[in-house]
Write a protein that holds these residues in place. Sequence first.
Motif, PDB file in Angstrom:
ATOM      1  N   TYR A   1       0.810  -1.226   0.000  1.00  0.00           N
ATOM      2  CA  TYR A   1       0.000   0.000   0.000  1.00  0.00           C
ATOM      3  C   TYR A   1       0.844   1.279   0.000  1.00  0.00           C
ATOM      4  CZ  TYR A   1      -4.145  -2.799   1.329  1.00  0.00           C
ATOM      5  OH  TYR A   1      -5.176  -3.691   1.379  1.00  0.00           O
TER       6      TYR A   1
ATOM      7  N   VAL B   1       2.690   1.067   8.253  1.00  0.00           N
ATOM      8  CA  VAL B   1       2.152   1.782   9.415  1.00  0.00           C
ATOM      9  C   VAL B   1       2.731   1.203  10.716  1.00  0.00           C
ATOM     10  CG1 VAL B   1       0.060   2.719   8.373  1.00  0.00           C
ATOM     11  CG2 VAL B   1       0.070   0.363   9.172  1.00  0.00           C
TER      12      VAL B   1
ATOM     13  N   CYS C   1      -2.263   2.925  11.770  1.00  0.00           N
ATOM     14  CA  CYS C   1      -3.528   2.404  11.255  1.00  0.00           C
ATOM     15  C   CYS C   1      -4.620   2.693  12.288  1.00  0.00           C
ATOM     16  CB  CYS C   1      -3.396   0.895  11.041  1.00  0.00           C
ATOM     17  SG  CYS C   1      -4.957   0.097  10.673  1.00  0.00           S
ATOM     18  N   PRO C   2      -5.654   3.473  11.923  1.00  0.00           N
ATOM     19  CA  PRO C   2      -6.692   3.791  12.916  1.00  0.00           C
ATOM     20  C   PRO C   2      -7.361   2.540  13.490  1.00  0.00           C
ATOM     21  CG  PRO C   2      -7.111   4.913  10.801  1.00  0.00           C
ATOM     22  CD  PRO C   2      -5.887   4.085  10.609  1.00  0.00           C
ATOM     23  N   MET C   3      -7.500   1.494  12.642  1.00  0.00           N
ATOM     24  CA  MET C   3      -8.170   0.279  13.117  1.00  0.00           C
ATOM     25  C   MET C   3      -7.383  -0.417  14.232  1.00  0.00           C
ATOM     26  SD  MET C   3      -9.640  -2.941  11.023  1.00  0.00           S
ATOM     27  CE  MET C   3      -8.147  -3.369  10.200  1.00  0.00           C
TER      28      MET C   3
ATOM     29  N   ASN D   1      -3.257  -6.087  12.403  1.00  0.00           N
ATOM     30  CA  ASN D   1      -3.507  -4.632  12.359  1.00  0.00           C
ATOM     31  C   ASN D   1      -4.026  -4.187  13.722  1.00  0.00           C
ATOM     32  OD1 ASN D   1      -3.446  -5.620   9.681  1.00  0.00           O
ATOM     33  ND2 ASN D   1      -4.525  -3.808   8.940  1.00  0.00           N
TER      34      ASN D   1
ATOM     35  N   VAL E   1     -10.634   2.789   5.290  1.00  0.00           N
ATOM     36  CA  VAL E   1     -10.393   2.869   3.839  1.00  0.00           C
ATOM     37  C   VAL E   1     -11.297   1.863   3.114  1.00  0.00           C
ATOM     38  CG1 VAL E   1      -8.659   2.495   2.029  1.00  0.00           C
ATOM     39  CG2 VAL E   1      -8.029   3.665   4.161  1.00  0.00           C
ATOM     40  N   HIS E   2     -11.191   0.593   3.485  1.00  0.00           N
ATOM     41  CA  HIS E   2     -11.973  -0.448   2.794  1.00  0.00           C
ATOM     42  C   HIS E   2     -13.470  -0.338   3.074  1.00  0.00           C
ATOM     43  CE1 HIS E   2      -7.932  -2.193   2.392  1.00  0.00           C
ATOM     44  NE2 HIS E   2      -8.424  -2.785   1.323  1.00  0.00           N
TER      45      HIS E   2
ATOM     46  N   CYS F   1      -5.016   4.913   1.323  1.00  0.00           N
ATOM     47  CA  CYS F   1      -4.836   4.942   2.781  1.00  0.00           C
ATOM     48  C   CYS F   1      -3.871   6.085   3.067  1.00  0.00           C
ATOM     49  CB  CYS F   1      -4.264   3.616   3.277  1.00  0.00           C
ATOM     50  SG  CYS F   1      -3.774   3.685   5.010  1.00  0.00           S
TER      51      CYS F   1
ATOM     52  N   MET G   1      -0.618   5.100   5.005  1.00  0.00           N
ATOM     53  CA  MET G   1       0.425   4.419   4.213  1.00  0.00           C
ATOM     54  C   MET G   1       1.115   5.405   3.265  1.00  0.00           C
ATOM     55  SD  MET G   1       0.846   1.144   4.707  1.00  0.00           S
ATOM     56  CE  MET G   1       0.068  -0.343   5.295  1.00  0.00           C
TER      57      MET G   1
END
Length: 298
Positions: free
Chosen positions: A22, A57, A82-84, A110, A170-171, A254, A257
Amino acid sequence: MVTEELKELKERADAVVLAHYYTDGAVQEMADYVGDSFYLAKVAAKEKRSTIVFCGVRFMGESAKILNPECRVLLPDAEADCPMAHMADVGQIERLRAQVEDLAVVCYINSSARLKAHSDVCVTSSNAVKIVSALPNRNILFIPDQNLGSFVAKKCPQKAFYYSGGYCPVHAQLLAEDVAGERRAHPAAKVLVHPECTAEVVSLADFAGSTAEIIAYAEKSGAREFILGTEPGVLWELSRRCPGKTFYPVTPFCSDMKRISPEQVLACLTGGGHEVVLDAALTDAARRPLQRMLELGK
Ligand code: 13P
Ligand code: SF4
C-alpha cells in the motif's frame, strides 16, 4: 536515486528495507522486500541485519520489533498509524474472557502491541481462515476488524464469533452500489476485494483475499480486466506482474500508508528515522500470539 548508491547506503547502515504493497510505488521501488503483512512479518522475524527500515504503518514496525527484538526497527514516518489498530478495548476483552467458556481471542495483526498482548493468537488476512480453523476453541473473539472477522466466520460455521466492532476506514468506504456500478461499466471485469471490505461488498466479489492473494489471482486469471477493491498501492506490483491487463481501482488511498516518502526512507538510511521502542514486558506478552501465528500459519 541510482540503484548502486541506494545499495551502498543500505550496506553502510547494515539495513534492509521492507515495504507494504500500500505504500507509494516510489517507496516500494526502494525496498528489498515488498509484500503483504504476513510475508513482511516472516521476513522481519528472520532478518539478520542490525536495522530494519519498515515502510508501513506503526503496527507493522512494532510487529517486526516484537518478533526480532535484537534488531533496530525504524519507521520512516512516526505518524503513519492504522486507525483500526486501536479499535478494541482491553476491558471488553477481559470481561468476555471471564464470561465465555472455551474462548480464543484472535487478533488481526492490524492492532496495537497492547491489544496483541491480551490475545491468544494473531492472524493476517492471508492466514486467518487457516489459523482460526486450527484452533481447538469453539468460541472466538475476533478483534479489531469486524469485517475480516465475519469473512472468517462464514468459512468456520462450526464456531461462534464475538467482535469488537472495529473496521478499516479505507476499505469500509467501498459500497455495494459502487461495485454494482463498476460492474455495469465493465461487464467483462472480475471483481477482486480485500476481506476488510464489508460483508455486502465481499458477497458481490469474484474473489476476496489479502493483497498478495489478489495480486496472485490477477496474475493467474485468464480475465483481462479487474475491478480492484483494495488500496490502489497494489497497482505498482500489478503493473509489473500483469502487463496488458487493466485495473479499475474503486477504493480510496490509505492516507497513513501514503505518508511515507522516498526522502524519509533515505533519512532512515542516513541516521534519521523513528526507532520503535516498546516496553520489555509488553514485547514479551505480544510475542506469544505473533509466534503462534507464525507456527499455525506455516
Ligand atoms: P494484507 O497485507 O494482509 O493484505 O492487509 C492489508 C492491510 O490493510 C494492511 O494494512
Ligand atoms: Fe489500516 Fe486500512 Fe490503512 Fe490498512 S488500509 S493501514 S487497515 S487504515
